[in-house]
Design a protein around this motif. Structure first.
Motif, mmCIF file in Angstrom:
data_model
loop_
_atom_site.group_PDB
_atom_site.id
_atom_site.type_symbol
_atom_site.label_atom_id
_atom_site.label_comp_id
_atom_site.label_asym_id
_atom_site.label_seq_id
_atom_site.Cartn_x
_atom_site.Cartn_y
_atom_site.Cartn_z
ATOM 1 N N LEU A 86 0.833 -1.201 0.000
ATOM 2 C CA LEU A 86 0.000 0.000 0.000
ATOM 3 C C LEU A 86 0.865 1.246 0.000
ATOM 4 N N LEU A 87 0.528 2.185 -0.872
ATOM 5 C CA LEU A 87 1.118 3.515 -0.849
ATOM 6 C C LEU A 87 0.035 4.519 -0.497
ATOM 7 N N ILE A 88 0.258 5.311 0.557
ATOM 8 C CA ILE A 88 -0.658 6.376 0.952
ATOM 9 C C ILE A 88 -0.021 7.694 0.563
ATOM 10 N N GLY A 89 -0.717 8.476 -0.231
ATOM 11 C CA GLY A 89 -0.229 9.792 -0.610
ATOM 12 C C GLY A 89 -0.798 10.852 0.310
ATOM 13 N N VAL A 148 3.932 13.919 -6.414
ATOM 14 C CA VAL A 148 3.860 14.015 -7.871
ATOM 15 C C VAL A 148 5.208 13.669 -8.491
ATOM 16 N N ALA A 149 6.290 14.227 -7.938
ATOM 17 C CA ALA A 149 7.624 13.930 -8.454
ATOM 18 C C ALA A 149 8.056 12.522 -8.093
ATOM 19 N N TRP A 150 7.726 12.078 -6.893
ATOM 20 C CA TRP A 150 8.190 10.772 -6.410
ATOM 21 C C TRP A 150 7.577 9.631 -7.208
ATOM 22 N N LEU A 151 6.329 9.778 -7.623
ATOM 23 C CA LEU A 151 5.700 8.724 -8.418
ATOM 24 C C LEU A 151 6.472 8.462 -9.702
ATOM 25 N N ARG A 152 7.060 9.532 -10.248
ATOM 26 C CA ARG A 152 7.761 9.393 -11.517
ATOM 27 C C ARG A 152 9.218 8.998 -11.332
ATOM 28 N N THR A 153 9.861 9.505 -10.291
ATOM 29 C CA THR A 153 11.319 9.337 -10.177
ATOM 30 C C THR A 153 11.765 8.890 -8.797
ATOM 31 N N GLY A 154 10.852 8.379 -7.969
ATOM 32 C CA GLY A 154 11.192 8.011 -6.592
ATOM 33 C C GLY A 154 12.270 6.958 -6.508
ATOM 34 N N PRO A 155 12.990 6.910 -5.388
ATOM 35 C CA PRO A 155 14.117 5.982 -5.246
ATOM 36 C C PRO A 155 13.707 4.525 -5.280
ATOM 37 N N GLN A 156 12.437 4.215 -4.997
ATOM 38 C CA GLN A 156 12.002 2.829 -5.026
ATOM 39 C C GLN A 156 11.619 2.353 -6.425
ATOM 40 N N ALA A 157 11.586 3.264 -7.425
ATOM 41 C CA ALA A 157 11.210 2.845 -8.780
ATOM 42 C C ALA A 157 12.156 1.734 -9.239
ATOM 43 N N PRO A 158 11.643 0.707 -9.910
ATOM 44 C CA PRO A 158 10.280 0.518 -10.374
ATOM 45 C C PRO A 158 9.410 -0.300 -9.412
ATOM 46 N N GLN A 159 9.654 -0.179 -8.111
ATOM 47 C CA GLN A 159 8.839 -0.901 -7.137
ATOM 48 C C GLN A 159 7.372 -0.550 -7.314
ATOM 49 N N ALA A 191 1.379 8.104 -14.323
ATOM 50 C CA ALA A 191 2.404 7.779 -13.332
ATOM 51 C C ALA A 191 1.835 6.892 -12.227
ATOM 52 N N CYS A 192 0.587 7.143 -11.830
ATOM 53 C CA CYS A 192 -0.064 6.286 -10.836
ATOM 54 C C CYS A 192 -0.210 4.869 -11.378
ATOM 55 N N ALA A 193 -0.686 4.760 -12.609
ATOM 56 C CA ALA A 193 -0.873 3.438 -13.207
ATOM 57 C C ALA A 193 0.447 2.696 -13.298
ATOM 58 N N ALA A 194 1.529 3.426 -13.598
ATOM 59 C CA ALA A 194 2.832 2.781 -13.724
ATOM 60 C C ALA A 194 3.328 2.224 -12.399
ATOM 61 N N ARG A 195 2.916 2.831 -11.295
ATOM 62 C CA ARG A 195 3.331 2.356 -9.977
ATOM 63 C C ARG A 195 2.427 1.254 -9.433
ATOM 64 N N LEU A 196 1.297 0.987 -10.103
ATOM 65 C CA LEU A 196 0.368 -0.047 -9.655
ATOM 66 C C LEU A 196 0.700 -1.384 -10.306
ATOM 67 N N ALA A 197 0.607 -2.447 -9.520
ATOM 68 C CA ALA A 197 0.694 -3.793 -10.066
ATOM 69 C C ALA A 197 -0.543 -4.062 -10.910
ATOM 70 N N PRO A 198 -0.479 -4.987 -11.881
ATOM 71 C CA PRO A 198 -1.683 -5.322 -12.654
ATOM 72 C C PRO A 198 -2.834 -5.706 -11.728
ATOM 73 N N LEU A 242 -12.684 5.405 -6.992
ATOM 74 C CA LEU A 242 -11.976 4.133 -7.089
ATOM 75 C C LEU A 242 -11.844 3.724 -8.545
ATOM 76 N N ALA A 243 -10.691 3.144 -8.890
ATOM 77 C CA ALA A 243 -10.455 2.663 -10.242
ATOM 78 C C ALA A 243 -9.415 1.542 -10.179
ATOM 79 N N VAL A 244 -9.443 0.647 -11.169
ATOM 80 C CA VAL A 244 -8.577 -0.519 -11.188
ATOM 81 C C VAL A 244 -7.698 -0.476 -12.441
ATOM 82 N N ARG A 245 -6.405 -0.752 -12.249
ATOM 83 C CA ARG A 245 -5.513 -0.877 -13.401
ATOM 84 C C ARG A 245 -5.746 -2.221 -14.073
ATOM 85 N N GLY A 246 -5.819 -2.213 -15.392
ATOM 86 C CA GLY A 246 -6.015 -3.448 -16.128
ATOM 87 C C GLY A 246 -4.828 -4.395 -15.991
ATOM 88 N N ALA A 247 -5.074 -5.662 -16.194
ATOM 89 C CA ALA A 247 -4.021 -6.678 -16.069
ATOM 90 C C ALA A 247 -2.992 -6.518 -17.192
#
Length: 247
Positions: A86-89, A148-159, A191-198, A242-247
């Motif tokens: 879980l990521l809480i913004g 906003v910046a961390w989602l794109r370039t955060g140190p945990q990417a591509p976690q 950027a949110c979708a990129a950080r979400l698992a399928p 609420l929204a779901v990222r596609g597989a």
């Protein structure tokens, strides 16, 4: 910027419900203030408020919608997904974090908060009364960064995460800080979708319903878009989109 000295917190109880400034800081995003109402009557119950650039953001009087943000995201995940991350913004007054650590099903829990003052209020200030237990949970960590910046370039990417629960500003249609608009833009949603698992869930808190944001979520490729409301005493309801990222 040099770190600002830690000011003493004004915790002298008020005799009535007038707000008292507990702490005031100037930072890279403007002014952030912690105020307290009450606390001097027979019940001794005080309500703390966070004000950013003169605009009320949230307080400790209720917290139902902040808790719903976490519960709804978990409910939208497959029941058999083990230890979802879980990521809480936004740390805010801490209700979302407290709700998250109370649920043993969550795995790692990261909270991204850009205001050093807000982090201080929870670690060593008056809001520690809300979140001290949650911050001691070994699953939880606080990341001091602009989301906003961390989602794109955060140190945990591509976690990646199984759920993103975002409580930034007052929602997509009413932002106090102009830069926060980027979170709700097509690039921000990508950027949110990129950080979400399928199959992961995006949950976004808002101070009012936003049909336009629902459409933006669909245009960004999210599915199962829906909105849950929390009735408030006066005015329009708080909502969680609420929204779901596609597989």
């Amino acid at each position: 910027m040099q770190p600002q000295p830690q000011p003493p917190y004004d915790l002298h109880p008020a005799d009535d419900d007038r707000p008292v400034t507990v702490d005031r800081r100037e930072g890279p995003y403007g002014e952030v203030v912690l105020r307290r109402r009450g606390g001097g009557g027979p019940s001794g119950n005080a309500v703390f408020e966070i004000i950013a650039n003169g605009c009320f953001l949230m307080d400790t009087s209720d917290g139902r919608s902040e808790r719903l943000l976490i519960r709804a995201a978990l409910g939208a995940l497959p029941a058999d997904r083990p230890s979802p991350a879980l990521l809480i913004g936004g740390l805010g007054v801490g209700f979302s974090l407290v709700e998250a650590v109370a649920e043993p099903r969550w795995g790692r829990i990261a909270v991204v908060e850009r205001e050093a003052a807000v982090i201080d209020w929870h670690r060593e200030g008056p809001l520690a009364a809300v979140t001290a237990g949650a911050l001691a949970d070994p699953r939880a960590e606080i990341v001091h960064a602009d989301l906003v910046a961390w989602l794109r370039t955060g140190p945990q990417a591509p976690q990646s995460y199984d759920a993103l629960c975002l409580d930034i500003d007052n929602g997509p249609d009413w932002t106090v800080t102009e830069d926060n608009d980027g979170l709700y833009s097509p690039a921000g949603l990508a950027a949110c979708a990129a950080r979400l698992a399928p199959g992961g869930v995006l949950a976004v808190w808002s101070a009012q319903p936003s049909p336009a944001f629902e459409e933006s979520l669909r245009n960004a490729g999210f599915t199962q878009v829906r909105t849950e409301e929390v009735t408030v005493a006066r005015g329009v309801p708080d909502v969680v989109h609420l929204a779901v990222r596609g597989a």
